[in-house]
Design a protein around this motif. Structure first.
Motif, PDB file in Angstrom:
ATOM      1  N   GLY A 111       0.928  -1.146  -0.002  1.00  0.00           N
ATOM      2  CA  GLY A 111       0.024  -0.060  -0.164  1.00  0.00           C
ATOM      3  C   GLY A 111       0.948   1.158  -0.073  1.00  0.00           C
ATOM      4  O   GLY A 111       0.370   2.272  -0.147  1.00  0.00           O
ATOM      5  N   ARG A 112       2.171   1.169   0.257  1.00  0.00           N
ATOM      6  CA  ARG A 112       2.874   2.199   0.165  1.00  0.00           C
ATOM      7  C   ARG A 112       3.129   2.930  -1.181  1.00  0.00           C
ATOM      8  O   ARG A 112       3.364   1.913  -2.154  1.00  0.00           O
ATOM      9  N   ASP A 113       3.315   3.933  -1.381  1.00  0.00           N
ATOM     10  CA  ASP A 113       3.454   4.610  -2.835  1.00  0.00           C
ATOM     11  C   ASP A 113       4.826   4.362  -3.241  1.00  0.00           C
ATOM     12  O   ASP A 113       5.569   4.027  -2.693  1.00  0.00           O
ATOM     13  N   LEU A 114       5.110   4.706  -4.706  1.00  0.00           N
ATOM     14  CA  LEU A 114       6.486   4.328  -5.304  1.00  0.00           C
ATOM     15  C   LEU A 114       7.392   5.679  -5.295  1.00  0.00           C
ATOM     16  O   LEU A 114       8.208   5.687  -6.031  1.00  0.00           O
ATOM     17  N   TYR A 167       4.582   2.096 -14.179  1.00  0.00           N
ATOM     18  CA  TYR A 167       5.447   2.544 -12.957  1.00  0.00           C
ATOM     19  C   TYR A 167       5.880   3.867 -12.849  1.00  0.00           C
ATOM     20  O   TYR A 167       6.055   4.304 -11.742  1.00  0.00           O
ATOM     21  N   GLU A 168       6.232   4.335 -14.062  1.00  0.00           N
ATOM     22  CA  GLU A 168       6.921   5.570 -13.965  1.00  0.00           C
ATOM     23  C   GLU A 168       5.506   6.588 -13.721  1.00  0.00           C
ATOM     24  O   GLU A 168       5.769   7.733 -12.792  1.00  0.00           O
ATOM     25  N   ALA A 169       4.290   6.136 -14.179  1.00  0.00           N
ATOM     26  CA  ALA A 169       3.266   6.932 -14.080  1.00  0.00           C
ATOM     27  C   ALA A 169       2.925   6.990 -12.462  1.00  0.00           C
ATOM     28  O   ALA A 169       2.377   7.900 -12.091  1.00  0.00           O
ATOM     29  N   LEU A 170       3.206   6.147 -11.801  1.00  0.00           N
ATOM     30  CA  LEU A 170       2.886   5.658 -10.293  1.00  0.00           C
ATOM     31  C   LEU A 170       4.061   6.350  -9.570  1.00  0.00           C
ATOM     32  O   LEU A 170       4.155   6.536  -8.316  1.00  0.00           O
ATOM     33  N   GLY A 171       4.877   7.153 -10.194  1.00  0.00           N
ATOM     34  CA  GLY A 171       6.078   7.850  -9.304  1.00  0.00           C
ATOM     35  C   GLY A 171       7.386   7.190  -9.233  1.00  0.00           C
ATOM     36  O   GLY A 171       8.255   7.771  -8.658  1.00  0.00           O
ATOM     37  N   ALA A 172       7.510   5.836  -9.759  1.00  0.00           N
ATOM     38  CA  ALA A 172       9.012   5.284  -9.581  1.00  0.00           C
ATOM     39  C   ALA A 172       9.835   5.914 -10.810  1.00  0.00           C
ATOM     40  O   ALA A 172       9.532   6.313 -11.683  1.00  0.00           O
ATOM     41  N   GLU A 173      11.276   5.836 -10.698  1.00  0.00           N
ATOM     42  CA  GLU A 173      12.017   6.307 -11.415  1.00  0.00           C
ATOM     43  C   GLU A 173      12.681   5.175 -12.216  1.00  0.00           C
ATOM     44  O   GLU A 173      12.983   4.149 -11.457  1.00  0.00           O
ATOM     45  N   ILE A 174      12.626   5.226 -13.446  1.00  0.00           N
ATOM     46  CA  ILE A 174      13.461   4.161 -14.109  1.00  0.00           C
ATOM     47  C   ILE A 174      14.834   4.340 -14.502  1.00  0.00           C
ATOM     48  O   ILE A 174      15.006   5.519 -15.219  1.00  0.00           O
ATOM     49  N   VAL A 175      15.645   3.455 -14.414  1.00  0.00           N
ATOM     50  CA  VAL A 175      17.096   3.520 -14.835  1.00  0.00           C
ATOM     51  C   VAL A 175      17.501   2.549 -15.659  1.00  0.00           C
ATOM     52  O   VAL A 175      16.903   1.388 -15.367  1.00  0.00           O
ATOM     53  N   GLU A 176      18.433   2.882 -16.551  1.00  0.00           N
ATOM     54  CA  GLU A 176      18.809   1.546 -17.403  1.00  0.00           C
ATOM     55  C   GLU A 176      20.019   0.984 -16.507  1.00  0.00           C
ATOM     56  O   GLU A 176      20.853   1.987 -16.064  1.00  0.00           O
ATOM     57  N   VAL A 177      20.307  -0.411 -16.301  1.00  0.00           N
ATOM     58  CA  VAL A 177      21.470  -0.754 -15.598  1.00  0.00           C
ATOM     59  C   VAL A 177      21.949  -2.044 -16.545  1.00  0.00           C
ATOM     60  O   VAL A 177      21.311  -2.355 -17.558  1.00  0.00           O
ATOM     61  N   ALA A 187       1.818  -2.294  -5.667  1.00  0.00           N
ATOM     62  CA  ALA A 187       1.378  -1.020  -6.298  1.00  0.00           C
ATOM     63  C   ALA A 187       1.255  -1.153  -7.647  1.00  0.00           C
ATOM     64  O   ALA A 187       0.045  -0.477  -8.143  1.00  0.00           O
ATOM     65  N   TYR A 188       1.766  -1.710  -8.521  1.00  0.00           N
ATOM     66  CA  TYR A 188       1.632  -2.132 -10.046  1.00  0.00           C
ATOM     67  C   TYR A 188       0.120  -2.850 -10.169  1.00  0.00           C
ATOM     68  O   TYR A 188      -0.647  -2.497 -10.936  1.00  0.00           O
ATOM     69  N   GLU A 189       0.198  -4.018  -9.308  1.00  0.00           N
ATOM     70  CA  GLU A 189      -1.019  -5.020  -9.283  1.00  0.00           C
ATOM     71  C   GLU A 189      -2.243  -4.143  -9.075  1.00  0.00           C
ATOM     72  O   GLU A 189      -3.295  -4.294  -9.765  1.00  0.00           O
ATOM     73  N   GLN A 190      -2.228  -3.298  -7.951  1.00  0.00           N
ATOM     74  CA  GLN A 190      -3.485  -2.625  -7.821  1.00  0.00           C
ATOM     75  C   GLN A 190      -3.852  -1.571  -8.733  1.00  0.00           C
ATOM     76  O   GLN A 190      -4.870  -1.010  -8.716  1.00  0.00           O
TER      77      GLN A 190
END
Lengths: 94, 482
Positions: B246-249, B280-290, B468-471
């Motif tokens: 339930g925590r946000d991203l 995930y980006e829309a939910l506030g996560a930052e995406i980086v390439e590794v 977070a994604y599933e919900q």
């Protein structure tokens, strides 16, 4: 790396007997797999320590004390042959 | 909603409010199994009477009180068969409970039914079962994935509220992806392996299949912990794995390993996973390439290490103490050889031979030792990546479920199905697969799995990121038409 896999010989080491058809099929399939894994030769592993386990735990000891465990009847309950609280196998020495 | 379609958490809420009883849940499962399992083929056996007695006495206030859970046929439940889907263990009756079963019982759950798998967990399609064929509930002409194909199929087909499987190179995550359910591989050592029939001891790990991420966290709560019977289990505090749900991203960083987005991935899988990343980006996560530069060597390392360990572990099937023994052997050697040759299926023999070879004198350094060194480099790749990100995001499988029979006869091609899951076993970190969409293939709608890989022992964070994604998406609510 050498790929001199002899499936019949290796099967014998593992106490397996292959039919002619199995031996021929496995020989060609496993040669293919070994050809694939040979790509590890490309990797520079000089100075790299091997990993046997992802958790580096060492020398896990416990008290050398008796515990409640299987009774002989339970331990023998899946035996293909048993008698007198022993597993029975074919004669080992002539 | 039909009772059999409920999630574990929803079922539990109804137990506790008194609108349903554990016996109602068993009735519903039995009905569902008779209606669909003739086509799905997930269950090998059911212990109805014992389950009913346990359901009648269940304490629904316990964490998993009264919840029936299906068990992969490689985990011992006292009094039940445990065949590893092999002829060599037909007739075997387990004489003790695996630690995970003991812990499930302590949490109030009811072990219910044995589910199909690839023989000794060796395979990616469940076609290597010597006992039965299991179909994918989304298209009965296709495989459910493997090796825990039965565990995934019965959850996806609503024939179980949850199940246990084991993951040595992807055997929980890949079938979960192909059947459209949630599959969690805990960190190596987080869950005891005592009572799990060993395949590759340095890689094997038990984990749950569920319909939702929350359910996965609840089952892990029951399974996790140090076990004196398994010296490789970790003596570290057990988290409440529902704690962060339930925590946000905000502030969460996800890494896209560039080696996992390559040519050869099914375009519909690639599209679904990329859409999940945008979500995930829309939910506030930052995406980086590794980068995980040694990814391309993972399958080769795995098929050396896993077969080497298997060749040693499977030496115990010799016809002396349990399982099958060949009829009328003339001497001890003949008994060993015929018992094993008659009892093991083709893939198991193939892997025993390969494992014996890579460990044999003259080849050990070239294959086994070298593979262990490359395993170190693969672990280091993950350690470095996890310095920059909270979790990695990628496809679980490069493809959707293929047709039954399509790969048999080409072991190497089958091995490559595990290309995205194997490295996590070699490194020992945790991973989860959850539904992220569907691919339309020849008139069938087939689930696509999203894989998240987490740092060792960070299951709580991994589950919260998955949750977070599933919900925020509809995928986990979709059911196959059966």
């Amino acid at each position: 790396m050498s790929a001199e896999l002899n499936v019949r010989h290796t099967a014998q080491l593992a106490r397996l007997e292959l039919t002619d058809a199995e031996a021929a099929k496995f020989q060609s399939q496993l040669n293919q797999v070994l050809g694939y894994v040979r790509k590890l030769e490309e990797v520079d592993v000089s100075g790299v320590e091997p990993t046997a386990h992802s958790n580096q735990v060492h020398n896990v000891f416990r008290e050398d004390a008796s515990r409640e465990w299987f009774t002989p009847e339970v331990a023998l309950s899946n035996a293909p042959r048993q008698a007198n609280q022993l597993f029975i196998v074919p004669k080992v020495l002539e | 909603m039909d009772l059999h379609s409920l999630s574990l958490s929803a079922l539990q809420a109804q137990f506790r409010s008194g609108t349903l009883t554990p016996l109602d849940a068993l009735d519903a499962l039995e009905k569902r199994i008779s209606a669909v399992d003739g086509r799905v083929g997930g269950y090998l056996s059911l212990n109805r009477d014992r389950a009913r007695a346990e359901a009648a006495a269940a304490d629904v206030s316990l964490p998993l009180g009264g919840i029936p859970i299906a068990i992969k046929d490689v985990i011992n439940v006292q009094g039940d068969p445990c065949t590893a889907a092999s002829r060599i263990l037909q007739g075997y009756t387990a004489t003790y409970d695996a630690t995970v079963v003991r812990k499930l019982r302590a949490a109030g759950a009811i072990p219910f039914g044995r589910v199909n798998m690839d023989e000794f967990a060796m395979g990616s399609s469940t076609e290597n079962s010597a006992l039965q064929r299991t179909a994918n509930p989304w298209d009965l002409n296709r495989i459910p994935g493997g090796s825990s194909g039965g565990s995934a199929a019965v959850v996806a087909a609503d024939e179980a509220f949850a199940s246990l499987g084991s993951d040595t190179g992807g055997s929980i995550r890949q079938p979960a992806a192909l059947c459209g359910c949630v599959g969690l591989k805990p960190t190596y050592g987080r869950v005891s392996r005592f009572g799990l029939i060993a395949f590759a001891s340095s890689l094997d790990q038990i984990g749950p299949f569920t319909k939702t991420v929350e359910d996965s966290a609840r089952v892990l709560n029951a399974l996790a912990g140090k076990d004196p019977q398994d010296s490789t289990s970790l003596d570290l505090p057990v988290d409440d794995y529902t704690r962060l749900l339930g925590r946000d991203l905000k502030g969460v960083k996800l890494g896209m390993p560039k080696e996992y987005f390559i040519d050869g991935i099914d375009p519909q899988v690639d599209a679904a996973v990329r859409a999940a990343i945008r979500q995930y980006e829309a939910l506030g996560a930052e995406i980086v390439e590794v980068s995980l530069p040694h990814t391309e060597y993972a399958v080769a390392v795995y098929y050396i290490i896993a077969t080497a360990e298997a060749s040693a572990n499977l030496a115990r099937y010799d016809g002396v103490r349990f399982g099958k023994r060949a009829d009328d052997p003339r001497n001890l050697l003949e008994m060993y050889v015929r018992t094993r040759s008659e009892g093991f299926g083709e893939e198991v023999k193939r892997r025993i031979i390969l494992g014996t070879y890579v460990l044999s004198s003259g080849y050990y350094d070239a294959y086994y030792l070298r593979a262990q060194k490359v395993r170190t480099l693969i672990r280091q790749d993950f350690t470095k990546a996890f310095e920059k990100v909270d979790a990695l995001i990628c496809p679980t499988s490069p493809e959707v479920a293929f047709k039954i029979g399509d790969r048999s006869g080409d072991p190497l091609k089958m091995y490559l199905a595990d290309i995205f899951t194997i490295a996590a076993n070699l490194a020992g970190n945790c991973g989860i697969s959850l539904p992220c969409g569907f691919a339309n293939v020849e008139g069938s709608r087939l689930p696509v799995g999203l894989q998240l890989l987490g740092k060792p022992m960070e299951e709580a964070k991994l589950l919260s990121i998955a949750h977070a994604y599933e919900q925020s998406t509809p995928w986990h609510k979709e059911r196959p038409a059966l």
